[in-house]
Design a protein around this motif. Sequence first.
Motif, PDB file in Angstrom:
ATOM      1  N   ASP A 137      40.989 -31.899 -20.677  1.00 12.24           N
ATOM      2  CA  ASP A 137      40.926 -30.501 -20.245  1.00 12.24           C
ATOM      3  C   ASP A 137      40.453 -30.420 -18.796  1.00 12.24           C
ATOM      4  O   ASP A 137      40.177 -31.431 -18.147  1.00 12.24           O
ATOM      5  CB  ASP A 137      40.000 -29.690 -21.162  1.00 12.24           C
ATOM      6  CG  ASP A 137      38.651 -30.365 -21.367  1.00 12.24           C
ATOM      7  OD1 ASP A 137      38.121 -30.940 -20.386  1.00 12.24           O
ATOM      8  OD2 ASP A 137      38.128 -30.335 -22.491  1.00 12.24           O
ATOM      9  N   ASP A 138      40.335 -29.188 -18.306  1.00 15.37           N
ATOM     10  CA  ASP A 138      39.953 -28.969 -16.917  1.00 15.37           C
ATOM     11  C   ASP A 138      38.558 -29.510 -16.626  1.00 15.37           C
ATOM     12  O   ASP A 138      38.314 -30.083 -15.556  1.00 15.37           O
ATOM     13  CB  ASP A 138      40.007 -27.474 -16.580  1.00 15.37           C
ATOM     14  CG  ASP A 138      41.441 -26.948 -16.492  1.00 15.37           C
ATOM     15  OD1 ASP A 138      42.320 -27.711 -16.037  1.00 15.37           O
ATOM     16  OD2 ASP A 138      41.667 -25.788 -16.871  1.00 15.37           O
ATOM     17  N   ALA A 139      37.644 -29.315 -17.557  1.00 11.86           N
ATOM     18  CA  ALA A 139      36.268 -29.747 -17.324  1.00 11.86           C
ATOM     19  C   ALA A 139      36.191 -31.263 -17.172  1.00 11.86           C
ATOM     20  O   ALA A 139      35.534 -31.775 -16.249  1.00 11.86           O
ATOM     21  CB  ALA A 139      35.370 -29.275 -18.471  1.00 11.86           C
ATOM     22  N   ALA A 141      38.619 -33.274 -16.344  1.00 16.10           N
ATOM     23  CA  ALA A 141      39.342 -33.678 -15.135  1.00 16.10           C
ATOM     24  C   ALA A 141      38.506 -33.425 -13.887  1.00 16.10           C
ATOM     25  O   ALA A 141      38.456 -34.255 -12.970  1.00 16.10           O
ATOM     26  CB  ALA A 141      40.662 -32.927 -15.055  1.00 16.10           C
ATOM     27  N   SER A 142      37.829 -32.283 -13.836  1.00 11.53           N
ATOM     28  CA  SER A 142      36.987 -31.972 -12.679  1.00 11.53           C
ATOM     29  C   SER A 142      35.832 -32.956 -12.558  1.00 11.53           C
ATOM     30  O   SER A 142      35.480 -33.389 -11.444  1.00 11.53           O
ATOM     31  CB  SER A 142      36.444 -30.542 -12.796  1.00 11.53           C
ATOM     32  OG  SER A 142      37.500 -29.596 -12.746  1.00 11.53           O
ATOM     33  N   ALA A 209      43.418 -32.039  -6.526  1.00  7.90           N
ATOM     34  CA  ALA A 209      43.073 -31.282  -7.736  1.00  7.90           C
ATOM     35  C   ALA A 209      43.814 -31.908  -8.916  1.00  7.90           C
ATOM     36  O   ALA A 209      44.870 -32.533  -8.732  1.00  7.90           O
ATOM     37  CB  ALA A 209      43.468 -29.817  -7.575  1.00  7.90           C
ATOM     38  N   PRO A 210      43.286 -31.764 -10.122  1.00 12.22           N
ATOM     39  CA  PRO A 210      43.973 -32.319 -11.292  1.00 12.22           C
ATOM     40  C   PRO A 210      45.365 -31.713 -11.458  1.00 12.22           C
ATOM     41  O   PRO A 210      45.595 -30.540 -11.139  1.00 12.22           O
ATOM     42  CB  PRO A 210      43.054 -31.933 -12.457  1.00 12.22           C
ATOM     43  CG  PRO A 210      41.715 -31.728 -11.829  1.00 12.22           C
ATOM     44  CD  PRO A 210      41.985 -31.161 -10.471  1.00 12.22           C
ATOM     45  N   ALA A 212      48.249 -30.447 -13.927  1.00  7.02           N
ATOM     46  CA  ALA A 212      48.354 -29.931 -15.288  1.00  7.02           C
ATOM     47  C   ALA A 212      49.706 -30.287 -15.887  1.00  7.02           C
ATOM     48  O   ALA A 212      50.746 -30.123 -15.251  1.00  7.02           O
ATOM     49  CB  ALA A 212      48.173 -28.416 -15.286  1.00  7.02           C
ATOM     50  N   ASP A 215      48.640 -29.423 -22.318  1.00  7.60           N
ATOM     51  CA  ASP A 215      47.205 -29.215 -22.461  1.00  7.60           C
ATOM     52  C   ASP A 215      46.385 -30.350 -21.868  1.00  7.60           C
ATOM     53  O   ASP A 215      45.162 -30.392 -22.009  1.00  7.60           O
ATOM     54  CB  ASP A 215      46.833 -29.014 -23.929  1.00  7.60           C
ATOM     55  CG  ASP A 215      47.213 -30.222 -24.784  1.00  7.60           C
ATOM     56  OD1 ASP A 215      47.882 -31.138 -24.273  1.00  7.60           O
ATOM     57  OD2 ASP A 215      46.829 -30.248 -25.973  1.00  7.60           O
ATOM     58  N   ARG A 217      45.324 -32.958 -18.482  1.00  6.02           N
ATOM     59  CA  ARG A 217      45.166 -32.929 -17.032  1.00  6.02           C
ATOM     60  C   ARG A 217      45.191 -34.368 -16.508  1.00  6.02           C
ATOM     61  O   ARG A 217      44.729 -35.293 -17.180  1.00  6.02           O
ATOM     62  CB  ARG A 217      43.844 -32.261 -16.638  1.00  6.02           C
ATOM     63  CG  ARG A 217      43.730 -30.818 -17.122  1.00  6.02           C
ATOM     64  CD  ARG A 217      44.777 -29.923 -16.452  1.00  6.02           C
ATOM     65  NE  ARG A 217      44.694 -28.537 -16.908  1.00  6.02           N
ATOM     66  CZ  ARG A 217      45.421 -28.020 -17.882  1.00  6.02           C
ATOM     67  NH1 ARG A 217      46.293 -28.793 -18.536  1.00  6.02           N
ATOM     68  NH2 ARG A 217      45.290 -26.758 -18.210  1.00  6.02           N
TER      69      ARG A 217
END
Length: 268
Positions: A137-139, A141-142, A209-210, A212, A215, A217
């Motif tokens: 997910d985004d978290a 990946a960040s 940036a990741p 997408a 669902d 990343r």
Amino acid sequence: MIANFTRMAVAVAAVIGLQLAHAATVNGVAIPDATIADGLRAAQLPDTPQAREAVKQQLIARELFRQEAAKDKALERRPDVQALIADARNQILTQAWLKDHIKPAPVTDAEVRARYDGIVASLGDKEFKARVIELADDAAASAALSRIKAGEDFGNVAQQLSLAPSKAAGGAMDWISFKVPVQEGKTQNLPLVIAQAIASLPEGAVTPAPVALGDRRYVIKVDAVRPTQIPSFETAAPGIRQALQAQALERATLSLVTGLLSKAKITQ
């Protein structure tokens, strides 16, 4: 006299040849030298005296076990043993039947050449050596990207966090080439957004940036860029032929299964 001598010489030669052909005997049961050679090939061992001796000792032990098992007359009557024998028999018969009935079409030299030409035509001027970290997910990946930007080795982060099978290799991919600008269906089976990201990065760079995709990343790094290395037809042909043969076998198997299903009465 000459005839008798000839017969004697032939008999002696036969005995010597028989002894040479047998590497060992176990309670009168011969272990042929050819069986040891087969064992070496099956184990992918070099043909050295040490390896031959090791395989021979294994075969001697196996023959001793077989002889002892054969003495136990009650063993073969046990239900569990009977089930295993029946299963082994069925597998042997099935494999033999499949070998007789699956007849893939032979791969021609023209097909190999056509596949080679098609692959070459699909390549771009450059090829890329990239690494990819797949994240949930985004978290995640960040967090991964922050660690990389802070100076942590990309490969170490991949090994710790990536969800892709390539994590063990630090996310490393094989060299890949495709035409730029990247077009759908012409990315050597990479997802379009991944190929676009790789093509947009200079050597040594990481995606800012990741990326997408569904669902998931992705954090991507391009380790190296070079002019596309195209192997000669002679070098590439064996691998291409093997791949085409595997595809022909798959088609022949599917055709056989489809034919059997069309005639079978199956309830579920």
